[in-house]
Motif scaffolding. Structure first.
Motif, PDB file in Angstrom:
ATOM      1  N   VAL A  43       0.821  -1.216   0.000  1.00 15.50           N
ATOM      2  CA  VAL A  43       0.000   0.000   0.000  1.00 15.50           C
ATOM      3  C   VAL A  43       0.854   1.266   0.000  1.00 15.50           C
ATOM      4  O   VAL A  43       0.643   2.168  -0.809  1.00 15.50           O
ATOM      5  CB  VAL A  43      -0.968  -0.011   1.206  1.00 15.50           C
ATOM      6  N   VAL A  44       1.809   1.349   0.899  1.00 16.82           N
ATOM      7  CA  VAL A  44       2.588   2.579   1.054  1.00 16.82           C
ATOM      8  C   VAL A  44       3.674   2.685  -0.012  1.00 16.82           C
ATOM      9  O   VAL A  44       3.874   3.743  -0.597  1.00 16.82           O
ATOM     10  CB  VAL A  44       3.193   2.674   2.472  1.00 16.82           C
ATOM     11  N   MET A  45       4.386   1.613  -0.231  1.00 10.23           N
ATOM     12  CA  MET A  45       5.485   1.653  -1.186  1.00 10.23           C
ATOM     13  C   MET A  45       5.015   1.480  -2.626  1.00 10.23           C
ATOM     14  O   MET A  45       5.760   1.753  -3.562  1.00 10.23           O
ATOM     15  CB  MET A  45       6.521   0.561  -0.863  1.00 10.23           C
ATOM     16  N   GLY A  46       3.795   0.989  -2.797  1.00 10.10           N
ATOM     17  CA  GLY A  46       3.240   0.854  -4.136  1.00 10.10           C
ATOM     18  C   GLY A  46       3.818  -0.284  -4.950  1.00 10.10           C
ATOM     19  O   GLY A  46       3.704  -0.280  -6.175  1.00 10.10           O
ATOM     20  N   LEU A  47       4.421  -1.250  -4.291  1.00 17.20           N
ATOM     21  CA  LEU A  47       4.972  -2.394  -5.019  1.00 17.20           C
ATOM     22  C   LEU A  47       3.854  -3.363  -5.387  1.00 17.20           C
ATOM     23  O   LEU A  47       2.871  -3.503  -4.656  1.00 17.20           O
ATOM     24  CB  LEU A  47       6.008  -3.123  -4.171  1.00 17.20           C
ATOM     25  N   SER A  48       4.023  -4.045  -6.502  1.00 15.17           N
ATOM     26  CA  SER A  48       3.045  -5.057  -6.907  1.00 15.17           C
ATOM     27  C   SER A  48       3.105  -6.225  -5.923  1.00 15.17           C
ATOM     28  O   SER A  48       4.094  -6.405  -5.197  1.00 15.17           O
ATOM     29  CB  SER A  48       3.353  -5.562  -8.315  1.00 15.17           C
ATOM     30  N   MET A  49       2.069  -7.013  -5.925  1.00 17.58           N
ATOM     31  CA  MET A  49       2.036  -8.175  -5.025  1.00 17.58           C
ATOM     32  C   MET A  49       3.124  -9.172  -5.394  1.00 17.58           C
ATOM     33  O   MET A  49       3.690  -9.812  -4.518  1.00 17.58           O
ATOM     34  CB  MET A  49       0.656  -8.795  -5.011  1.00 17.58           C
ATOM     35  N   SER A  50       3.438  -9.264  -6.664  1.00 11.39           N
ATOM     36  CA  SER A  50       4.531 -10.155  -7.086  1.00 11.39           C
ATOM     37  C   SER A  50       5.869  -9.660  -6.545  1.00 11.39           C
ATOM     38  O   SER A  50       6.682 -10.453  -6.056  1.00 11.39           O
ATOM     39  CB  SER A  50       4.594 -10.240  -8.611  1.00 11.39           C
ATOM     40  N   ASP A  51       6.091  -8.339  -6.622  1.00  8.34           N
ATOM     41  CA  ASP A  51       7.340  -7.774  -6.102  1.00  8.34           C
ATOM     42  C   ASP A  51       7.426  -7.933  -4.585  1.00  8.34           C
ATOM     43  O   ASP A  51       8.492  -8.244  -4.051  1.00  8.34           O
ATOM     44  CB  ASP A  51       7.464  -6.293  -6.481  1.00  8.34           C
ATOM     45  N   VAL A  52       6.316  -7.711  -3.907  1.00  8.94           N
ATOM     46  CA  VAL A  52       6.298  -7.901  -2.445  1.00  8.94           C
ATOM     47  C   VAL A  52       6.593  -9.360  -2.127  1.00  8.94           C
ATOM     48  O   VAL A  52       7.381  -9.664  -1.226  1.00  8.94           O
ATOM     49  CB  VAL A  52       4.950  -7.456  -1.833  1.00  8.94           C
ATOM     50  N   GLY A  53       5.994 -10.261  -2.862  1.00  3.72           N
ATOM     51  CA  GLY A  53       6.232 -11.686  -2.650  1.00  3.72           C
ATOM     52  C   GLY A  53       7.706 -12.042  -2.789  1.00  3.72           C
ATOM     53  O   GLY A  53       8.269 -12.753  -1.950  1.00  3.72           O
ATOM     54  N   ARG A  54       8.347 -11.518  -3.825  1.00  2.00           N
ATOM     55  CA  ARG A  54       9.787 -11.769  -3.993  1.00  2.00           C
ATOM     56  C   ARG A  54      10.577 -11.199  -2.823  1.00  2.00           C
ATOM     57  O   ARG A  54      11.509 -11.826  -2.330  1.00  2.00           O
ATOM     58  CB  ARG A  54      10.272 -11.178  -5.316  1.00  2.00           C
ATOM     59  N   GLY A  55      10.216  -9.999  -2.381  1.00  2.00           N
ATOM     60  CA  GLY A  55      10.935  -9.355  -1.280  1.00  2.00           C
ATOM     61  C   GLY A  55      10.786 -10.069   0.045  1.00  2.00           C
ATOM     62  O   GLY A  55      11.664  -9.983   0.904  1.00  2.00           O
ATOM     63  N   PHE A  56       9.673 -10.775   0.216  1.00  2.69           N
ATOM     64  CA  PHE A  56       9.411 -11.495   1.459  1.00  2.69           C
ATOM     65  C   PHE A  56       9.627 -12.997   1.308  1.00  2.69           C
ATOM     66  O   PHE A  56       9.334 -13.756   2.222  1.00  2.69           O
ATOM     67  CB  PHE A  56       7.975 -11.244   1.928  1.00  2.69           C
ATOM     68  N   ALA A  57      10.113 -13.428   0.146  1.00  2.00           N
ATOM     69  CA  ALA A  57      10.324 -14.852  -0.152  1.00  2.00           C
ATOM     70  C   ALA A  57       9.030 -15.646   0.028  1.00  2.00           C
ATOM     71  O   ALA A  57       9.007 -16.721   0.623  1.00  2.00           O
ATOM     72  CB  ALA A  57      11.447 -15.436   0.704  1.00  2.00           C
ATOM     73  N   ARG A  58       7.947 -15.070  -0.516  1.00  2.00           N
ATOM     74  CA  ARG A  58       6.632 -15.694  -0.451  1.00  2.00           C
ATOM     75  C   ARG A  58       6.000 -15.651  -1.841  1.00  2.00           C
ATOM     76  O   ARG A  58       6.413 -14.887  -2.714  1.00  2.00           O
ATOM     77  CB  ARG A  58       5.703 -14.959   0.535  1.00  2.00           C
ATOM     78  N   GLU A  59       4.965 -16.438  -2.018  1.00  2.00           N
ATOM     79  CA  GLU A  59       4.222 -16.435  -3.269  1.00  2.00           C
ATOM     80  C   GLU A  59       3.341 -15.182  -3.347  1.00  2.00           C
ATOM     81  O   GLU A  59       2.927 -14.638  -2.324  1.00  2.00           O
ATOM     82  CB  GLU A  59       3.325 -17.681  -3.360  1.00  2.00           C
ATOM     83  N   ARG A  60       3.041 -14.770  -4.559  1.00  2.00           N
ATOM     84  CA  ARG A  60       2.146 -13.624  -4.770  1.00  2.00           C
ATOM     85  C   ARG A  60       0.791 -13.852  -4.111  1.00  2.00           C
ATOM     86  O   ARG A  60       0.199 -12.943  -3.538  1.00  2.00           O
ATOM     87  CB  ARG A  60       1.968 -13.383  -6.276  1.00  2.00           C
ATOM     88  N   THR A  61       0.302 -15.088  -4.157  1.00  2.00           N
ATOM     89  CA  THR A  61      -0.998 -15.387  -3.560  1.00  2.00           C
ATOM     90  C   THR A  61      -0.967 -15.255  -2.034  1.00  2.00           C
ATOM     91  O   THR A  61      -1.975 -14.920  -1.425  1.00  2.00           O
ATOM     92  CB  THR A  61      -1.471 -16.794  -3.963  1.00  2.00           C
ATOM     93  N   THR A  62       0.179 -15.491  -1.434  1.00  4.46           N
ATOM     94  CA  THR A  62       0.328 -15.299   0.008  1.00  4.46           C
ATOM     95  C   THR A  62       0.211 -13.816   0.353  1.00  4.46           C
ATOM     96  O   THR A  62      -0.431 -13.438   1.328  1.00  4.46           O
ATOM     97  CB  THR A  62       1.678 -15.862   0.495  1.00  4.46           C
ATOM     98  N   VAL A  63       0.813 -12.978  -0.480  1.00  7.65           N
ATOM     99  CA  VAL A  63       0.724 -11.533  -0.289  1.00  7.65           C
ATOM    100  C   VAL A  63      -0.724 -11.082  -0.475  1.00  7.65           C
ATOM    101  O   VAL A  63      -1.241 -10.275   0.303  1.00  7.65           O
ATOM    102  CB  VAL A  63       1.665 -10.773  -1.246  1.00  7.65           C
ATOM    103  N   LEU A  64      -1.377 -11.590  -1.492  1.00  7.36           N
ATOM    104  CA  LEU A  64      -2.778 -11.261  -1.749  1.00  7.36           C
ATOM    105  C   LEU A  64      -3.637 -11.609  -0.529  1.00  7.36           C
ATOM    106  O   LEU A  64      -4.445 -10.798  -0.069  1.00  7.36           O
ATOM    107  CB  LEU A  64      -3.271 -12.007  -2.988  1.00  7.36           C
ATOM    108  N   HIS A  65      -3.434 -12.804   0.008  1.00 11.11           N
ATOM    109  CA  HIS A  65      -4.170 -13.235   1.203  1.00 11.11           C
ATOM    110  C   HIS A  65      -3.886 -12.297   2.376  1.00 11.11           C
ATOM    111  O   HIS A  65      -4.809 -11.867   3.081  1.00 11.11           O
ATOM    112  CB  HIS A  65      -3.790 -14.670   1.567  1.00 11.11           C
ATOM    113  N   ALA A  66      -2.621 -11.957   2.586  1.00 14.03           N
ATOM    114  CA  ALA A  66      -2.243 -11.073   3.690  1.00 14.03           C
ATOM    115  C   ALA A  66      -2.906  -9.711   3.552  1.00 14.03           C
ATOM    116  O   ALA A  66      -3.448  -9.164   4.528  1.00 14.03           O
ATOM    117  CB  ALA A  66      -0.727 -10.916   3.750  1.00 14.03           C
ATOM    118  N   CYS A  67      -2.886  -9.149   2.362  1.00 18.42           N
ATOM    119  CA  CYS A  67      -3.477  -7.820   2.148  1.00 18.42           C
ATOM    120  C   CYS A  67      -4.977  -7.829   2.379  1.00 18.42           C
ATOM    121  O   CYS A  67      -5.518  -6.921   3.014  1.00 18.42           O
ATOM    122  CB  CYS A  67      -3.147  -7.313   0.747  1.00 18.42           C
TER     123      CYS A  67
END
Length: 101
Positions: A43-67
């Motif tokens: 939300v704040v940094m404006g990164l895509s869920m895929s980019d956040v997933g890479r940064g957290f060593a998680r899948e994009r769908t995990t980020v989607l669920h978290a958000c």
């Protein structure tokens, strides 16, 4: 970017940054803090869920669920205040980094 938010969130919630970076499952409290960090990064940094997933060593769908989960939990005023604090601190840190460049 993700490392910055991980470190900020770890400090705010008194959780080890190492625990937030660990692959695999963790305790519920660490998982919740990681979910907040993912949400704030998106939300704040404006990164895509895929980019956040890479940064957290998680899948994009995990980020989607978290958000989605954090957004739903923000209906609680106390929880919303906590997330808003994390957003403000991360936003201030981002502005500080931009000024240094």
């Amino acid at each position: 970017m993700c490392d910055c938010v991980i470190d900020i969130t770890a400090a705010l919630f008194n959780v080890s940054g190492r625990e937030l970076r660990q692959p695999g499952r963790t305790t519920t409290s660490v998982t919740r803090v990681r979910q907040i960090a993912m949400y704030v990064t998106h939300v704040v940094m404006g990164l895509s869920m895929s980019d956040v997933g890479r940064g957290f060593a998680r899948e994009r769908t995990t980020v989607l669920h978290a958000c989605h989960l954090i957004e739903d939990m923000r209906d609680d005023a106390d929880f919303d205040a906590i997330v808003a604090l994390a957003e403000r601190v991360a936003g201030a840190a981002l502005r500080s980094l931009e000024y240094r460049r």
